[in-house]
Design a protein around this motif. Structure first.
Motif, PDB file in Angstrom:
ATOM      1  N   UNK A  76      47.701  51.421 -52.894  1.00 47.61           N
ATOM      2  CA  UNK A  76      48.029  51.451 -54.323  1.00 47.61           C
ATOM      3  C   UNK A  76      48.813  50.201 -54.722  1.00 47.61           C
ATOM      4  N   UNK A  77      49.733  49.758 -53.864  1.00 48.60           N
ATOM      5  CA  UNK A  77      50.501  48.544 -54.156  1.00 48.60           C
ATOM      6  C   UNK A  77      49.581  47.336 -54.299  1.00 48.60           C
ATOM      7  N   UNK A  78      48.525  47.269 -53.486  1.00 46.63           N
ATOM      8  CA  UNK A  78      47.559  46.170 -53.598  1.00 46.63           C
ATOM      9  C   UNK A  78      46.846  46.224 -54.948  1.00 46.63           C
ATOM     10  N   UNK A  79      46.529  47.429 -55.407  1.00 42.92           N
ATOM     11  CA  UNK A  79      45.893  47.595 -56.722  1.00 42.92           C
ATOM     12  C   UNK A  79      46.872  47.170 -57.827  1.00 42.92           C
ATOM     13  N   UNK A  80      48.136  47.527 -57.692  1.00 42.82           N
ATOM     14  CA  UNK A  80      49.143  47.121 -58.681  1.00 42.82           C
ATOM     15  C   UNK A  80      49.212  45.599 -58.758  1.00 42.82           C
ATOM     16  N   UNK A  81      49.240  44.951 -57.604  1.00 39.65           N
ATOM     17  CA  UNK A  81      49.292  43.474 -57.590  1.00 39.65           C
ATOM     18  C   UNK A  81      48.096  42.887 -58.330  1.00 39.65           C
ATOM     19  N   UNK A  82      46.933  43.471 -58.122  1.00 41.47           N
ATOM     20  CA  UNK A  82      45.731  42.988 -58.804  1.00 41.47           C
ATOM     21  C   UNK A  82      45.800  43.277 -60.303  1.00 41.47           C
TER      22      UNK A  82
END
Length: 184
Positions: A76-82
């Protein structure tokens, strides 16, 4: 899922794969930001249990100075960064369990957005940590999303319950830090 208003209006946001997150509906998100519309410009925001980051991204789009996103899932953190790449240095993503992160936080915020996995215990535990650690600046707000039948947890002074708003099966609970300068 998209950003509703502001500088990134209409920008689509990626979902987190699977069903581990529960995105806020556009109707509820619009209501949240109608409540907060005069409390965003230049403010420092904390988005706990960030999921896709849509609440913090909306705050950034509407003029927040910075948003710290707390999410325990690395995916989820990777999606937030994107999803927040558009906002460059104004978005800070931390991979951590929210209550533990709050326990060690040494910074204060003007606005805290809480959308914990539904269940009154996690909401109460998170609010208690925010209240006891006094992590909200005077005049700042905490806005929580929870199930409509959730009783708002008590808030110790200088924090106060402002109002509850019900939208179908969702309740928004708004708290304010009413500490006035010069008070101890």
């Amino acid at each position: 899922m998209r950003i509703i208003a502001g500088e990134a209006r209409g920008r689509k946001l990626k979902p987190v794969p699977g069903d581990a997150t529960r995105p806020t509906s556009d109707r509820v998100k619009e209501s949240m930001f109608n409540i907060l519309q005069f409390h965003l410009e230049g403010r420092r925001v904390l988005d706990c249990f960030a999921g896709t980051g849509q609440l913090g991204a909306e705050a950034l789009s509407r003029g927040a100075r910075e948003c710290v996103f707390i999410e325990q899932s690395a995916a989820a953190a990777a999606v937030i960064r994107e999803n927040t790449r558009f906002f460059e240095q104004r978005a800070v993503v931390r991979v951590a369990e929210a209550v533990r992160w709050l326990d060690g936080a040494e910074e204060k915020f003007d606005l805290v957005l809480l959308d914990p996995p539904y269940g009154p215990q996690l909401l109460a535990k998170t609010l208690n940590k925010l209240f006891t650690r006094d992590l909200v600046n005077p005049g700042g707000f905490i806005l929580c999303e929870c199930l409509a039948d959730t009783e708002p947890p008590e808030a110790p002074p200088p924090y106060a319950l402002v109002k509850c708003y019900d939208y179908g099966n969702v309740r928004l609970i708004n708290y304010e830090n009413r500490h006035l300068p010069g008070q101890f």
